[in-house]
Structures are given as C-alpha cells and as structure tokens.
Design an enzyme around this catalytic site. Structure first.
Site, mmCIF file in Angstrom:
data_model
loop_
_atom_site.group_PDB
_atom_site.id
_atom_site.type_symbol
_atom_site.label_atom_id
_atom_site.label_comp_id
_atom_site.label_asym_id
_atom_site.label_seq_id
_atom_site.Cartn_x
_atom_site.Cartn_y
_atom_site.Cartn_z
ATOM 1 N N LYS A 25 0.875 -1.184 0.000
ATOM 2 C CA LYS A 25 0.000 0.000 0.000
ATOM 3 C C LYS A 25 0.909 1.231 0.000
ATOM 4 O O LYS A 25 1.189 1.822 1.053
ATOM 5 C CB LYS A 25 -0.925 -0.045 1.225
ATOM 6 C CG LYS A 25 -2.109 0.910 1.137
ATOM 7 C CD LYS A 25 -3.104 0.608 2.240
ATOM 8 C CE LYS A 25 -4.174 1.688 2.360
ATOM 9 N NZ LYS A 25 -5.089 1.753 1.236
HETATM 10 C C1 LIG Z 1 -6.506 -0.113 -4.089
HETATM 11 C C2 LIG Z 1 -7.229 -0.670 -2.903
HETATM 12 N N1 LIG Z 1 -7.715 -1.917 -2.965
HETATM 13 C C3 LIG Z 1 -8.375 -2.459 -1.936
HETATM 14 C C4 LIG Z 1 -8.587 -1.761 -0.761
HETATM 15 C C5 LIG Z 1 -9.303 -2.405 0.363
HETATM 16 O O1 LIG Z 1 -8.402 -2.773 1.389
HETATM 17 P P1 LIG Z 1 -8.842 -2.788 2.903
HETATM 18 O O2 LIG Z 1 -10.047 -3.641 2.981
HETATM 19 O O3 LIG Z 1 -7.690 -3.377 3.629
HETATM 20 O O4 LIG Z 1 -9.115 -1.391 3.289
HETATM 21 C C6 LIG Z 1 -8.096 -0.457 -0.647
HETATM 22 C C7 LIG Z 1 -8.283 0.317 0.568
HETATM 23 O O5 LIG Z 1 -7.414 0.455 1.341
HETATM 24 C C8 LIG Z 1 -7.396 0.092 -1.736
HETATM 25 O O6 LIG Z 1 -6.915 1.344 -1.674
#
Ligand SMILES: Cc1ncc(COP(=O)(O)O)c(C=O)c1O
Length: 348
Positions: free
Chosen positions: A174
């Site tokens: 991330k």
């Molecule tokens: C690109 C992306 N995909 C998926 C998610 C979903 O991840 P999470 O459920 O850990 O927030 C997020 C959010 O953080 C995201 O930015």
C-alpha cells in the site's frame, strides 16, 4: 475547469483529531509538517494504512488493527524502508491516538515516508540518504462512496486505465505512489458521472476499484479476483471471505472477465473506507435487479453487526480502546497476519 457536479465533493469529515503521533511522540496537528523538498513529495516514496475505529456499546474499537499494521510493515519491507517500529509499538500508538482523539469513531491513517535531512539534503531518486518519518493521524470520516451508497449501491464504470502490473509497482504494497494509478481511475470515473471505476489487470481481467476490492455474486456463489490480478490484499476482503465461510456461502477466488461484471447477479465493493458497498450498474448496464442484492445484504449485515460489536467475529477483530489501556503489551486479539502470498483456502 473540467469538474462536473460531484467531482469536487469529498467524503464528509466532521472532525479531525488535533494531535498526531510522530516517531514516538504526540505533537499538535499544526506542527505535523514536512519540507517541500522532501523525497516523498517528488518521488512518491511513502507507504500507508487506512484503519477504522468503530463506535460500539463498549466504546470505540479498532477493526483488525494488527492485520493493518502488519500490512503496513510488509509495505515498508517491500520498499526497503528500514525503520525502528515494531508491530506492538505501532498498534499501541494507534490505540493511544484514538483515545486522545476523544472520538467515538474515527479513521486512522499511519504513514511512513522518505523525508529530508535539512543539514545534509539529498535530492536524487536514490531514497537511501533520506531519513524516514512515521506519523499517525486520525479523523472522523463519513461514508466513502456517499451516504446513500451502502443501501442503494453505486453506479460505476470499467476504467480505461489498467491496474499496476506486479513487476512494475506491486499492488500488494500500500504505497502512496500506487494511488497515482488510483487517481487516474477515480478522476475518469467521476468526470464521466460515475461514483467509482473498476480497473482491469494488464491481462484484461477484473482487478479492483481505485480504493476497494470487488466481489461478484453468481447464483449462490461469491467470487473475487485472486491476488495475482494485481489487487491489494484487502483486510475487508479477508473479512468478507471469512464471513462467507461462517455463513456457509461458497466463496472462490477466480480470475473474472469484464463481461462477467455485466451478467453478475450482484456486485459489491469491500474496503476500509467503502466498507461493503453494493454496485448497482457497470458502464450503465444494470447489475441484477439494480440495487443491493440479497447475498450482499446478508454479508453487509453481518459485517456491520461485527464492527458495531453486536456479533462475535470469526476471529478477535475488535481492539477495544478502553480495554487496551490495561493490556497494551498483549497482542490485542491478533488472530494472525493475512498472508498476502497465500491463495484462498476454499473448496473449489
Ligand atoms: C486499491 C485498494 N484496494 C483495496 C482496498 C481495500 O483494502 P482494505 O479492505 O484493507 O481497506 C483499498 C483500501 O485500502 C485500496 O486502496
């Protein structure tokens, strides 16, 4: 100048915590500043997290805190960010920040980035000479895709922009830089009158939304793209998978073709910010009956009962802020990190 109505609206932010955690200390919001020549501003060198703290009858509780902080550490490791912070320290910092915020519920944002050493400035792409800085902020955040979205669903499009390829920018980290790709997807969607865009991977299979994972319901089976479709290993995605398994709903990881989105019975997004948001149309093609489908509603209901503390989760998913005060050194109910390399263990 290209903004249409809606494109300039942001998620409602009723309150912002006036303190920020910075490298082990709490500082005032106004003092949380960086130099404009910091490496991160020029080269996108940051990793971050998004975590929700929910209001429950037992007070505020952070949802899957350790799993989020483990992903934060994983993202930092991928980008060779050699920082001193342990999982426990980061969790404790987030808990203490939530407590100091005085908010019943909030969104917690840890960020680690390459900064600037003003005495020995370094301006090249090489990130190593630049010091790291770690901050955690918090604010009260409304419904990410709009107040109505949770019940009524959102209208989305398939983006002309592809998701990142695994060997260029790893989607499983991330990192701030990944969100330039997300911004292209989001801007295109908004300017064309959609709430969100779905990106395909470089092979043309469905990947994810600009800030959410995606699920497809076909009959009584729930499908979601695998990690190899360039997705972020979402914590909410993992929660949905576990909820499905607990409810006896068949859940499978599958590569999904774009056309399958159009003929799905139900579609929904999952994410910390978006929570579980139904999708009612894709590219102006109505999905199923054009609203929240029954399986989506069932999963959503269980998810919200768990986050409110009204229903037991499949694991110890909530860290209650008040309880955590006494036992900050225990593992806060950690059920184990989500292994981003693992494929979903489901019967096929
Ligand atoms: C690109 C992306 N995909 C998926 C998610 C979903 O991840 P999470 O459920 O850990 O927030 C997020 C959010 O953080 C995201 O930015």
């Amino acid at each position: 100048m290209f903004s249409k109505d809606g494109a300039t609206k942001d998620v409602k932010t009723p309150r912002i915590c006036d303190v920020v955690w910075h490298d082990g200390e709490f500082i005032k919001w106004d003092d949380a500043r960086v130099h404009v020549m910091s490496h991160v501003l020029h080269y996108g060198s940051s990793v971050f997290e998004g975590i929700r703290c929910y209001a429950t009858k037992r007070g505020p509780a952070v949802f899957r805190l350790r799993e989020h902080m483990q992903r934060f550490l994983n993202s930092a490791k991928i980008y060779r960010m050699d920082h001193p912070w342990t999982l426990d320290q980061l969790c404790d910092a987030a808990i203490e920040l939530s407590r100091r915020s005085g908010m019943d519920q909030c969104y917690i944002r840890p960020i680690l980035f390459r900064s600037l050493d003003e005495e020995h400035p370094a301006f090249g792409v090489n990130p190593f000479p630049n010091p790291l800085a770690c901050y955690i902020g918090a604010w009260d955040w409304g419904k990410y895709l709009g107040d109505e979205a949770i019940e009524q669903g959102v209208d989305v499009c398939v983006s002309t922009w592809n998701r990142l390829t695994a060997n260029s920018m790893p989607a499983m980290a991330k990192s701030g830089a990944n969100y330039m790709n997300s911004q292209l997807i989001k801007m295109e969607a908004l300017l064309n009158g959609f709430a969100e865009g779905i990106a395909l991977d470089d092979r043309g299979y469905v990947s994810e939304g600009s800030g959410e994972n995606i699920f497809l319901v076909s009959g009584d089976v729930v499908l979601t793209p695998p990690l190899s479709s360039s997705i972020l290993p979402g914590i909410t995605r993992d929660s949905v998978i576990q909820i499905c398994q607990e409810l006896g709903i068949t859940i499978k990881e599958r590569t999904i073709q774009r056309a399958a989105l159009y003929v799905a019975d139900e579609l929904f997004f999952s994410g910390t910010a978006a929570e579980i948001t139904p999708i009612r149309s894709v590219d102006r093609i109505t999905v199923g009956e054009g609203g929240r489908g029954p399986i989506t509603e069932k999963i959503q209901k269980v998810f919200f009962e768990i986050t409110k503390g009204d229903r037991e989760a499949p694991g110890k998913w909530l860290t209650y802020i008040k309880d955590a005060a006494q036992k900050s050194s225990d593992n806060n109910g950690f059920a184990g990190a989500i292994d981003p390399a693992a494929e979903l263990k489901v019967s096929v």
